[in-house]
Scaffold this motif. Structure first.
Motif, PDB file in Angstrom:
ATOM      1  N   ILE A   1      42.681 -18.318  76.964  1.00 40.68           N
ATOM      2  CA  ILE A   1      42.153 -17.306  76.041  1.00 40.68           C
ATOM      3  C   ILE A   1      40.626 -17.400  76.002  1.00 40.68           C
ATOM      4  N   ASP A   2      39.985 -16.270  75.835  1.00 40.27           N
ATOM      5  CA  ASP A   2      38.521 -16.202  75.726  1.00 40.27           C
ATOM      6  C   ASP A   2      38.003 -17.296  74.786  1.00 40.27           C
TER       7      ASP A   2
ATOM      8  N   GLN B   1      37.352 -16.974  71.025  1.00 40.40           N
ATOM      9  CA  GLN B   1      38.481 -16.906  70.107  1.00 40.40           C
ATOM     10  C   GLN B   1      39.160 -18.258  69.902  1.00 40.40           C
ATOM     11  N   LEU B   2      38.588 -19.306  70.489  1.00 40.82           N
ATOM     12  CA  LEU B   2      39.216 -20.632  70.428  1.00 40.82           C
ATOM     13  C   LEU B   2      38.257 -21.694  69.898  1.00 40.82           C
TER      14      LEU B   2
ATOM     15  N   SER C   1      41.592 -11.797  76.112  1.00 36.74           N
ATOM     16  CA  SER C   1      41.731 -11.960  74.670  1.00 36.74           C
ATOM     17  C   SER C   1      43.103 -12.534  74.332  1.00 36.74           C
ATOM     18  N   LEU C   2      43.228 -13.019  73.108  1.00 34.63           N
ATOM     19  CA  LEU C   2      44.522 -13.486  72.627  1.00 34.63           C
ATOM     20  C   LEU C   2      45.548 -12.359  72.694  1.00 34.63           C
TER      21      LEU C   2
ATOM     22  N   THR D   1      43.104 -21.480  62.148  1.00 39.30           N
ATOM     23  CA  THR D   1      43.021 -20.568  63.296  1.00 39.30           C
ATOM     24  C   THR D   1      43.863 -21.076  64.461  1.00 39.30           C
TER      25      THR D   1
ATOM     26  N   THR E   1      47.028 -19.107  66.118  1.00 40.87           N
ATOM     27  CA  THR E   1      47.125 -18.843  67.556  1.00 40.87           C
ATOM     28  C   THR E   1      48.482 -19.283  68.091  1.00 40.87           C
TER      29      THR E   1
END
Length: 265
Positions: A194-195, A198-199, A211-212, A246, A250
């Motif tokens: 994932i990008d 976003q992590l 992306s997720l 977060t 995910t």
């Protein structure tokens, strides 16, 4: 053979380890059926990992449809060895920012986590004992999605292999899986695909990538196209971030894309 494209319950197995290091903060869903916590004696890392993998193998072998949450990728050895006890043929879909195709001979760091796919395809015969009974998966039965972050020697090894590389795109993944026909598929996902934006707290961030939401679409497409007989999510966050809200969100979204409904304590 059970065709899981119509759905089916998952048996959630948690291995809260990174290589041979236990991760105390690893999130354990309330819906987990087994948590793998063997007592590992002092010794070399590969020997300790072998004991951990044997414990995971037993859990996977007993599960009807295993979904593994782990802190690393090499425990994949145990999952595939367990699946091979029930399936003569098996294909692998591997979604990862990295190739995990290094070997001790070409790795610049010696990091065992970067060799997991090479382990499955029989390229690291001397790293571990053979008590799992793992049979090498043919290159032609492997699809590697994304792998945008490769070491030079690893890139060369993949180029000269017969592993099929595709982008992390739902249509590309579906097309690749279609070519396997009806054989069962093991799906392996490292969250670092994932990008990186976003992590937060990823152990090995790899910068811009899918992306997720796009990865969720890839997982859903794989489940629609193929008989996903087992799945594995490598939750490769740093130990202090693996249990962040977060991170949990995910994990929840990724497992939901596979048709699993996680609940947390």
């Amino acid at each position: 053979m059970t065709d899981h494209r119509t759905g089916g319950a998952w048996d959630l197995i948690v291995t809260p380890w990174h290589l041979d290091e236990h991760i105390p903060a690893f999130p354990i869903p309330a819906t987990a059926t087994q948590v793998i916590r063997p007592a590992l004696p002092a010794g070399p890392t590969p020997a300790r990992m072998s004991l951990l993998h044997r414990a995971a193998l037993e859990a996977v072998t007993q599960a009807a449809r295993p979904l593994v949450l782990s802190g690393d990728c090499p425990t994949t050895r145990a999952v595939v060895a367990g699946l091979q006890r029930h399936h003569r043929d098996l294909a692998v879909l591997w979604l990862d920012a990295h190739g995990d195709f290094n070997t001790p001979a070409i790795s610049t760091s010696g990091y065992l986590g970067g060799m997991a796919l090479a382990m499955l395809t029989g390229r690291t015969p001397d790293l571990f004992d053979d008590t799992l009974g793992l049979r090498p998966v043919p290159d032609t039965s492997v699809v590697l999605a994304d792998a945008r972050d490769l070491d030079p020697a690893e890139h060369e090894a993949l180029t000269t292999s017969h592993v099929r590389r595709v982008p992390a795109d739902p249509a590309a993944i579906s097309s690749a899986l279609d070519q396997f026909g009806p054989i069962p598929v093991y799906l392996h996902l490292d969250i670092d695909v994932i990008d990186g934006a976003q992590l937060p707290g990823a152990r090995f961030p790899s910068g811009p990538g899918p992306s997720l939401a796009q990865i969720e679409e890839c997982l859903a497409a794989a489940c629609t196209t193929a008989d996903i007989t087992a799945a594995y999510i490598a939750c490769a966050w740093l130990p202090e971030h693996v249990n962040d809200q977060t991170s949990r969100q995910t994990i929840t979204r990724l497992t939901a894309a596979l048709g699993a409904n996680l609940s947390w304590h």
